[in-house]
Design a protein around this motif. Sequence first.
Motif, short mmCIF file in Angstrom:
data_model
loop_
_atom_site.label_atom_id
_atom_site.label_comp_id
_atom_site.label_asym_id
_atom_site.label_seq_id
_atom_site.Cartn_x
_atom_site.Cartn_y
_atom_site.Cartn_z
N UNK A 69 -25.15 30.60 38.42
CA UNK A 69 -23.85 30.87 39.01
C UNK A 69 -22.70 30.79 38.04
N UNK A 70 -22.98 30.51 36.77
CA UNK A 70 -21.93 30.46 35.77
C UNK A 70 -21.20 29.13 35.72
N UNK A 71 -20.15 29.10 34.90
CA UNK A 71 -19.46 27.85 34.59
C UNK A 71 -18.86 27.18 35.82
N UNK A 72 -18.29 27.96 36.73
CA UNK A 72 -17.64 27.35 37.89
C UNK A 72 -18.66 26.62 38.77
N UNK A 73 -19.79 27.29 39.06
CA UNK A 73 -20.79 26.64 39.90
C UNK A 73 -21.41 25.44 39.18
N UNK A 74 -21.63 25.57 37.88
CA UNK A 74 -22.17 24.44 37.12
C UNK A 74 -21.25 23.23 37.26
N UNK A 75 -19.95 23.46 37.11
CA UNK A 75 -18.99 22.36 37.24
C UNK A 75 -18.98 21.79 38.66
N UNK A 76 -19.08 22.66 39.66
CA UNK A 76 -19.10 22.19 41.05
C UNK A 76 -20.33 21.34 41.33
N UNK A 77 -21.44 21.68 40.72
CA UNK A 77 -22.68 20.94 40.96
C UNK A 77 -22.76 19.65 40.15
N UNK A 78 -22.11 19.62 38.99
CA UNK A 78 -22.29 18.50 38.08
C UNK A 78 -21.14 17.50 38.08
N UNK A 79 -19.98 17.89 38.59
CA UNK A 79 -18.81 17.01 38.58
C UNK A 79 -18.43 16.64 40.01
N UNK A 80 -18.87 15.47 40.45
CA UNK A 80 -18.63 15.04 41.83
C UNK A 80 -17.17 14.69 42.10
N UNK A 81 -16.34 14.60 41.06
CA UNK A 81 -14.94 14.24 41.26
C UNK A 81 -14.07 15.46 41.60
N UNK A 82 -14.60 16.65 41.46
CA UNK A 82 -13.83 17.85 41.76
C UNK A 82 -13.56 17.98 43.26
N UNK A 83 -12.43 18.58 43.59
CA UNK A 83 -12.12 18.82 45.00
C UNK A 83 -13.10 19.79 45.63
N UNK A 84 -13.62 20.71 44.81
CA UNK A 84 -14.56 21.71 45.34
C UNK A 84 -16.01 21.39 44.98
N UNK A 85 -16.28 20.12 44.66
CA UNK A 85 -17.64 19.72 44.28
C UNK A 85 -18.62 20.03 45.41
N UNK A 86 -19.82 20.43 45.02
CA UNK A 86 -20.88 20.73 45.98
C UNK A 86 -21.85 19.55 46.00
N UNK A 87 -22.03 18.96 47.16
CA UNK A 87 -22.89 17.79 47.28
C UNK A 87 -24.26 18.09 47.86
N UNK A 88 -24.44 19.30 48.39
CA UNK A 88 -25.74 19.67 48.99
C UNK A 88 -26.82 19.73 47.92
N UNK A 89 -28.03 19.34 48.28
CA UNK A 89 -29.14 19.44 47.34
C UNK A 89 -29.71 20.85 47.28
N UNK A 90 -29.34 21.67 48.27
CA UNK A 90 -29.88 23.02 48.37
C UNK A 90 -28.99 23.79 49.34
N UNK A 91 -28.61 25.02 48.98
CA UNK A 91 -27.82 25.81 49.93
C UNK A 91 -28.16 27.29 49.81
N UNK A 92 -28.11 27.98 50.94
CA UNK A 92 -28.29 29.42 50.98
C UNK A 92 -26.93 30.09 50.89
N UNK A 93 -26.93 31.30 50.36
CA UNK A 93 -25.66 32.03 50.27
C UNK A 93 -25.94 33.53 50.40
N UNK A 94 -24.91 34.36 50.15
CA UNK A 94 -25.02 35.81 50.35
C UNK A 94 -25.52 36.11 51.75
N UNK A 95 -24.92 35.43 52.72
CA UNK A 95 -25.41 35.49 54.10
C UNK A 95 -25.09 36.80 54.80
N UNK A 96 -24.25 37.63 54.18
CA UNK A 96 -23.98 38.95 54.74
C UNK A 96 -25.00 39.99 54.27
N UNK A 97 -26.02 39.53 53.52
CA UNK A 97 -27.12 40.38 53.06
C UNK A 97 -26.63 41.51 52.16
N UNK A 98 -25.66 41.18 51.31
CA UNK A 98 -25.12 42.20 50.40
C UNK A 98 -25.07 41.67 48.97
#
Length: 309
Positions: free
Chosen positions: A151-180
């Motif tokens: 996912x590139x630098x932004x997603x890497x930072x979201x996954x690795x830096x828990x102090x960010x406002x947009x940090x991702x805490x899920x262990x697993x997530x689905x995306x591209x839910x509009x099938x596009x």
Amino acid sequence: MAPKIFIDGEHGTTGLQIVTRLSGRTDIDLMSMPAEQRRDPEVRKTFLRDADIAILCLPDDAAREAVALAADAGTRFIDASTAHRTAPDWMFGFAELDAGQADRIAKAQFVSNPGCYSTGAIAVLAPLVSRGILPADYPVTINAVSGYTGGGKQLIAQMEDATRDDAITASHFAYALTLAHKHVPEIVVRGGLSRKPIFTPAVGRFPQGMLVNVPLHLDLLNGGASVETVFQALSEHYAASEIVEVAGPAEAAAAVRLDPEELKGSDRLKIYVCANEDAGQVNLVASLDNLGKGASGAAVQNLGLMIKG
């Protein structure tokens, strides 16, 4: 004289991986723009036009711009973006697509590097379609999970830096839910399909690795295909490859689980033909590193072919 290689976008995730793979090689001249000149369009243009081969690790629009700046100078390109993956005048950079693809890549001026998910999907679909086993209009579904580095630098930072406002805490997530998802067009075109697959990607909390699952009903395949038919077709297609491996029936049958990190740090791809023959079902699973054969590793493979070509 060693060929001059310029990586446009060398500080992104894919670019950094390519630099690591190429650093120390004496058979190439690896060009690098000084950091203070990276935003100077004229300096960038000069580097692109002076290069023998430019590897583009850029957003789509920037990749198109780079080609426009230097194609007339004879610069050859490997584009890691999605900009040219279905373009008819670009060679698709999956060397194992068929027996002549590596030679075509070697001679091409324009090579599009495949996406990570599509590499796994095309690896299992294209041989079956080309052999007439899988109908081109089969209602394909693809389920996949990737390491978060894709996912590139932004997603890497979201996954690795828990102090960010947009940090991702899920262990697993689905995306591209509009099938596009952006990889669907190349899966259709390069996989030989006439119907868009339903593609459900996901990201796991691990940096590198990937599993791509393509489940099939045997009774919907052509010619009364069996699990053995499917296995033999894939096995024969990749028999001469040093990069793509098809697990034997015994290994696939004995697998209790498949680890998406199995090939992390590797540039290989491994296919498992998992099946329940009594139920008439088979699940084709491609295992690869999303930054290896799914990105930087494939770019370096294509570069090697183009240098020799």
